[in-house]
Design an enzyme around this catalytic site. Structure first.
Site, mmCIF file in Angstrom:
data_model
loop_
_atom_site.group_PDB
_atom_site.id
_atom_site.type_symbol
_atom_site.label_atom_id
_atom_site.label_comp_id
_atom_site.label_asym_id
_atom_site.label_seq_id
_atom_site.Cartn_x
_atom_site.Cartn_y
_atom_site.Cartn_z
ATOM 1 C CD GLU A 1 11.707 -18.842 -14.704
ATOM 2 O OE1 GLU A 1 12.912 -19.066 -14.481
ATOM 3 O OE2 GLU A 1 11.081 -17.924 -14.160
ATOM 4 C CB CYS B 1 11.843 -24.996 -9.692
ATOM 5 S SG CYS B 1 12.122 -24.058 -8.177
ATOM 6 C CB CYS C 1 14.442 -17.813 -7.352
ATOM 7 S SG CYS C 1 15.276 -19.016 -6.336
ATOM 8 C CG HIS D 1 14.383 -24.168 -16.666
ATOM 9 N ND1 HIS D 1 15.350 -25.026 -17.134
ATOM 10 C CD2 HIS D 1 15.018 -23.277 -15.886
ATOM 11 C CE1 HIS D 1 16.515 -24.647 -16.666
ATOM 12 N NE2 HIS D 1 16.354 -23.604 -15.902
HETATM 13 S S1 SF4 Z 1 17.274 -20.995 -9.008
HETATM 14 FE FE1 SF4 Z 1 15.404 -20.796 -7.769
HETATM 15 S S2 SF4 Z 1 13.761 -20.885 -9.292
HETATM 16 FE FE2 SF4 Z 1 15.566 -21.689 -10.312
HETATM 17 S S3 SF4 Z 1 15.458 -23.905 -9.985
HETATM 18 FE FE3 SF4 Z 1 16.688 -23.048 -8.304
HETATM 19 S S4 SF4 Z 1 15.240 -22.722 -6.592
HETATM 20 FE FE4 SF4 Z 1 14.042 -22.938 -8.499
#
Ligand code: SF4
Length: 284
Positions: free
Chosen positions: A124, A94, A191, A72
């Site tokens: 995040e 990510c 996402c 995050h």
């Molecule tokens: S849910 Fe989406 S934004 Fe969150 S870590 Fe996984 S790929 Fe990345």
């Protein structure tokens, strides 16, 4: 009785990437630290600690070693003080989350007031907001927009959202914001993996008598799956582990749907499926 596991269950790309980076680093360099859990799944975090990947609350807790930045992200100020101390840093944020941060910088550079739709307490959001100017706002979708913003009508607005928000929340909140300016730049930063899981959860909840949602109670994407599922199927149970399952949930049940959050490992999903099979034999 049928048990249907959603296709998109288990680790997402961002979580798998963060864990692999952490494991590689700990193999090469010994103990590594994450500021806050690397992902939002307590069972995985416990397993990783056995492999030398340790969670610390604050940077002040270590003097040397390697830090891995969790999926995050961490706030800008924390990153800068780690660099000043000479601590080695590996970034496992990510890429979808990093992309949101880049949009914040772009919007700021172009003079937009930044509005981030999401939960202000989520790591995040803390990471992304740390790259935004002071007058930026993190807006919970359910909040009364006019109370929070105190906007001058003419100021141009740049809007992004937390990666795990539902498209519905994003659209509803953004539509309300249209009253506050006549110039906008909007990035849909949801996402795609989170959206796919939510779509599957809806479909599965519609055809199931009971829904089991597996994942960390601290996981935003799992909590959203549970909320979406519960709206459709009130017999929805959010669990972290198989031992939370109760056989009484499966009385007069034909179909059980299972969805799992992006940070739930396959081994927990398998344990849950096996436990449900066993429990169904003992339903009275
Ligand atoms: S849910 Fe989406 S934004 Fe969150 S870590 Fe996984 S790929 Fe990345």
């Amino acid at each position: 009785m049928r048990i249907i596991v959603a296709k998109n269950s288990g680790f997402c790309f961002g979580v798998r990437r963060a864990i692999n980076l952490a494991l590689n680093l700990s193999e090469k360099s010994g103990d590594v630290y994450t500021i806050g859990p690397i992902i939002h799944n307590p069972q995985v975090v416990k397993e990783l600690s056995k492999k030398g990947i340790n969670v610390i609350k604050k940077l002040g807790n270590i003097r040397s070693g390697n830090i891995i930045i969790r999926a995050h992200g961490i706030p800008r100020q924390t990153l800068e003080s780690a660099k000043k101390r000479g601590i080695k840093i590996l970034d496992a944020t990510c890429p979808y989350v990093t992309r949101s941060k880049k949009y914040v910088e772009e919007l700021t550079g172009e003079g937009y007031r930044v509005i981030i739709i999401g939960n202000p307490h989520h790591p995040e959001m803390k990471y992304i907001a740390s790259y935004a100017p002071r007058d930026s706002v993190i807006l919970k979708p359910e909040e009364m927009i006019n109370k929070k913003l105190r906007l001058k009508q003419s100021r141009k607005l740049g809007i992004i959202t937390q990666t795990t928000q539902s498209p519905e929340n994003f659209i509803k909140t953004t539509s309300k914001l249209l009253n506050y300016s006549n110039e906008f730049k909007i990035f849909n930063t949801i996402c795609p993996d989170a959206t796919n899981r939510q779509t599957e959860a809806v479909k599965l909840a519609k055809r199931s008598d009971v829904m089991i949602v597996i994942g960390g109670k601290n996981s935003a994407n799992t909590n959203r799956l549970a909320a979406i599922s519960k709206e459709i199927q009130p017999n929805t149970y959010h669990i972290e582990m198989a031992n939370e399952i109760k056989s009484k949930w499966f009385k007069e049940t034909d179909t059980i749907g299972i969805v799992a959050g992006a940070s739930t490992p396959d081994w927990i999903i398998k344990e849950v499926v096996n436990k449900i099979r066993d429990s169904s034999k003992t339903v009275k």
